[in-house]
Design a protein around this motif. Sequence first.
Motif, PDB file in Angstrom:
ATOM      1  N   LEU A  49      15.849  52.980  78.401  1.00 48.07           N
ATOM      2  CA  LEU A  49      14.686  52.187  78.007  1.00 48.07           C
ATOM      3  C   LEU A  49      14.752  51.957  76.511  1.00 48.07           C
ATOM      4  N   ALA A  50      14.780  50.677  76.081  1.00 44.30           N
ATOM      5  CA  ALA A  50      14.783  50.306  74.662  1.00 44.30           C
ATOM      6  C   ALA A  50      13.439  49.678  74.327  1.00 44.30           C
ATOM      7  N   ARG A  51      12.817  50.192  73.278  1.00 46.33           N
ATOM      8  CA  ARG A  51      11.487  49.700  72.890  1.00 46.33           C
ATOM      9  C   ARG A  51      11.438  49.628  71.368  1.00 46.33           C
ATOM     10  N   GLY A  52      10.927  48.530  70.830  1.00 49.54           N
ATOM     11  CA  GLY A  52      10.840  48.396  69.377  1.00 49.54           C
ATOM     12  C   GLY A  52      10.354  47.005  68.996  1.00 49.54           C
ATOM     13  N   GLU A  53      10.744  46.568  67.802  1.00 51.49           N
ATOM     14  CA  GLU A  53      10.287  45.280  67.268  1.00 51.49           C
ATOM     15  C   GLU A  53      11.407  44.671  66.453  1.00 51.49           C
ATOM     16  N   ALA A  54      11.510  43.358  66.477  1.00 48.92           N
ATOM     17  CA  ALA A  54      12.581  42.646  65.775  1.00 48.92           C
ATOM     18  C   ALA A  54      11.989  41.563  64.893  1.00 48.92           C
ATOM     19  N   GLN A  55      12.740  41.249  63.780  1.00 45.96           N
ATOM     20  CA  GLN A  55      12.353  40.167  62.887  1.00 45.96           C
ATOM     21  C   GLN A  55      13.177  38.930  63.242  1.00 45.96           C
ATOM     22  N   PRO A  56      12.574  37.753  63.246  1.00 50.53           N
ATOM     23  CA  PRO A  56      13.327  36.546  63.644  1.00 50.53           C
ATOM     24  C   PRO A  56      14.473  36.266  62.673  1.00 50.53           C
ATOM     25  N   ARG A  57      15.410  35.454  63.119  1.00 52.03           N
ATOM     26  CA  ARG A  57      16.615  35.151  62.346  1.00 52.03           C
ATOM     27  C   ARG A  57      16.287  34.301  61.123  1.00 52.03           C
ATOM     28  N   GLN A  58      17.180  34.350  60.161  1.00 49.69           N
ATOM     29  CA  GLN A  58      17.087  33.491  58.991  1.00 49.69           C
ATOM     30  C   GLN A  58      17.647  32.108  59.336  1.00 49.69           C
ATOM     31  N   PRO A  59      17.251  31.082  58.606  1.00 55.25           N
ATOM     32  CA  PRO A  59      17.773  29.728  58.882  1.00 55.25           C
ATOM     33  C   PRO A  59      19.288  29.713  58.835  1.00 55.25           C
ATOM     34  N   GLY A  60      19.882  29.096  59.848  1.00 54.99           N
ATOM     35  CA  GLY A  60      21.328  28.986  59.905  1.00 54.99           C
ATOM     36  C   GLY A  60      22.015  30.202  60.483  1.00 54.99           C
ATOM     37  N   ARG A  61      21.284  31.239  60.821  1.00 60.74           N
ATOM     38  CA  ARG A  61      21.888  32.435  61.404  1.00 60.74           C
ATOM     39  C   ARG A  61      21.563  32.483  62.894  1.00 60.74           C
ATOM     40  N   PHE A  62      22.257  33.404  63.598  1.00 55.67           N
ATOM     41  CA  PHE A  62      22.100  33.479  65.048  1.00 55.67           C
ATOM     42  C   PHE A  62      21.676  34.861  65.536  1.00 55.67           C
TER      43      PHE A  62
END
Length: 937
Positions: free
Chosen positions: A564-577
């Motif tokens: 089970l993976a649980r957490g939070e992520a920040q969206p990508r920067q422009p031009g990144r994937f």
Amino acid sequence: MSRSTLSGPGGENGFRASAWLFACLLAAAIGLPAVLLGAGGWLAWKGAWREARNEVAREADAGADYASRLLLNYGIAASRLDDLLQGLSDAEITAQAESLRPAARALTTELPQFGHAAVFDRQGTVLLVTNGHPLPPGGAGFDDGFLAAMRAPGAPPLHLGEVFASPQDGKLIFTVGRQRTRTGNPSPTDGFDGLVKLAVEPEVVAEGLRRLRATPSDLIGLLRSDGRVLARTDGFTAPLPPLPTRTPFHAVAAAGAERALIADDAMLDRKPALIGLRRLDGFPAYAAAIRTRAAIIAAWREAMLPQLAIALPAMLALLGLAALVWRGQRRLIAAHDRLETRVAERTAALAEVSEALDLTPCVITDLDGRIIHWSEGCVRLYGYGREEALGRMVAALLRTEFQAGGREGLLANLLREGQWQGEVRQYRRDGSLIVTGTQWTLRREPRTGAPHSIVSTRADLSALHQAEHALRRSEARLQRAQEASGAVAFELAEDGSVLADAAMPGLFGLAPTGPLTLARLASRLHAEDCRLLAGTYRGLARHGGAFNLEFRIRRPDGSVRWLLARGEAQPRQPGRFAPRLAAGIILDVTERHHAEAALAASGERLRLAQEAAGFGIYDHDFRTGAVTWDSRMRAFWDLPEDEPVTSRHFLAGLHPGDRPLRRDAMRRAKDPHGTGTYQAEFRVVAGPAQDERWIFTIGQVHFERDRPVRLTGLALDITERKRSEQRNELLMREVDHRAKNALAVVQAALRLSRAETPAELVRIIEGRVSALARAQTILARRRWEGAELHALLEGELAAFLTGIRLDAPRAELHGPPVTIAAHAAQPLSMAVHELATNAMKYGALSRRGGLLQVSWRLDPLQRVLTLLWRERGGPEEAANPVRRGFGSRVIEQTVQVQLGGRVTRRWLPGGLACEIAIPLARQEVAEAVAVEKAVAA
């Protein structure tokens, strides 16, 4: 910046940005609901098929169980009919057909869906039919294939015939039968000596199968392994052709599979359908549950309607939202122009702000530490007013606790550096301790550069220290919780590198050496979960946000583990994937998955066991008094579903005589030194009719620190078992009593019978004992609840009731239906036997053309039975006998002494005329007294 500048290129750029934003919102308003609707439709499609598979499998299982029980009952009935005909040849069965038919019908009429039974000889000729219809010549129309199947070597114990139209009444039937055994015929060379078959109407069987359907459109059928249809819930008016040989059903039947789930186009009017098959235990047949593809698609469409009702309004709402955002952007540009104009106006207000700085805690002292300036902020922070603070030593006023080196060390450092910053501990006026962040700045004379004062600003760090302390404690607790729960913290960087606890490689089954990367961890993913994690990773890169997902990995030893993976992520920067950063924890939840699967299976088994056994479930919390009953428990106490359950309802329904028993059982269960098992049987009186039923309950008391806190258990209605036990006990005592009486009568017959020769003595004794046996048989058929007078007389005079020749002696019986009490049946049978014996030896039944007329009448008010015995056509000489034999004494003893009646005999020309009067009321009272004694015992 001027207003014209703001309204130039900047305004145009803002307008273009606003238009681009509106285009994005418009695309999202149309595309996002469409994507969600498509995903929902796919999930609903999968769910509709999964539900259809589960339901047709359950329908097939239920149909197989129902058909197995039904066909086994027919097999048992066929065995009982075979036992009835044991030792009889074909000719004897044909000759005794009329007398055998009632007994044969009695063996089979209790069967559900019973049609009729038939007996065949080894050539297939009908010997006996229980429904009394005329027999067809040679058994034509009675399923000829059945005879061939049962004559073949290795024939099964029970065989299912094909559906055919009955030659007797034209109804569709199929047969269940077995070979005849232990017949009176000469032993056949091939071991086959005839059949016993029972007929079943497919429509009646289909009626039982209809109650097992999950939906009215489903079809449940009963098929033989060769593809012949025996019954179908949609019914049929003519025998159906067998299934084509190339259907998947024949492959399943040939393999002998226990159950199967197949898709076929030929089992239901050539329409695509989903079919569940379950083989019947002990029979070469299958129960088939069929749901058409059209019905499954209809269920899917019904499930999609709510999603359409949500998606379409959502698209319209998002379109409206995009329009609102567009208008908001236009207003924002205009507001930005107005804001620049107001900046200049706000600059003029900075002077006023400087006055507000006085609210900041600030102290100015000379080099010795005497207070020169005391701001309003200090007044609020420490509680000392300006008048009482000015001119005093600040260290003495606030009882300052300096760090190592004291004030002198800090002052020396301040003279060298010009500034000092740190924390000190001080006390307010009310004596409370405060930790302040202090910054000292050395002021110098502008002309000479000599130091002359110190400016000190203060900030209250007490709350910050408390927060830091709480944070350290929280981090420590978190660390302990992670170690205890097995949680592994991680951070996933944009370049794919992973920073994690030391337990991460071991969790994925990787070597502890080498850099930890996303690609290395992904190499352990289960093949079926790779697409799920890839989609989640792309979604986090686009939008960021929280994530919570479970997936599988395959370790080097081949074992599969759930994580089970649980957490939070920040969206990508422009031009990144890739997401800029994703942080969270990973847990091994394999055991939880196994426990959930076991719990689901256990819950389903418990539900099926409860439904099959008829148990009710209850839960009583002793701490709160809350009582929970399921629907079956409520039915036991006749309590509505919407009414809350309380202990008062339980006690109100208990029979008063059983309440002490229940209290003793509860007291033993609550004993902390005992097993905690609660078990009791008691009566419940509930409902408007105050019906009484027996309930058996068993439960377990749960304890906390030797204190009972909760009781959970099961309850079962055992009323029928209790009544059956009482009836069996009464019947056992009655049979014992009757047997003793019968033996006493036999002893008397042996002791008092007289004859000229031993053969004559044997004949007399056999006749009298047979009369007793016939009375015993009639009583046993009525469960010792009495005997029918007509049946009793018919048993004694059966040989004369239908004369074979016109000149043979015969007997006639006339009278209304009368039931004789069990106590009176044997004595009256003995008296009739003696009269019949006398008539056969000396009276009308000893002469050709003799006639015996037996009639009776019942006085309903006086409850007196009068039996008239009149012989005609006997010897013309009529005279009273010279001596009284055993028969005469039996008649007088049974009628006058045992039955309390009277007997009048007259010897007339042509035979005896006898009148017997018996008071039935006396016999009924005696019977009731005997029953009460047996019940009391």
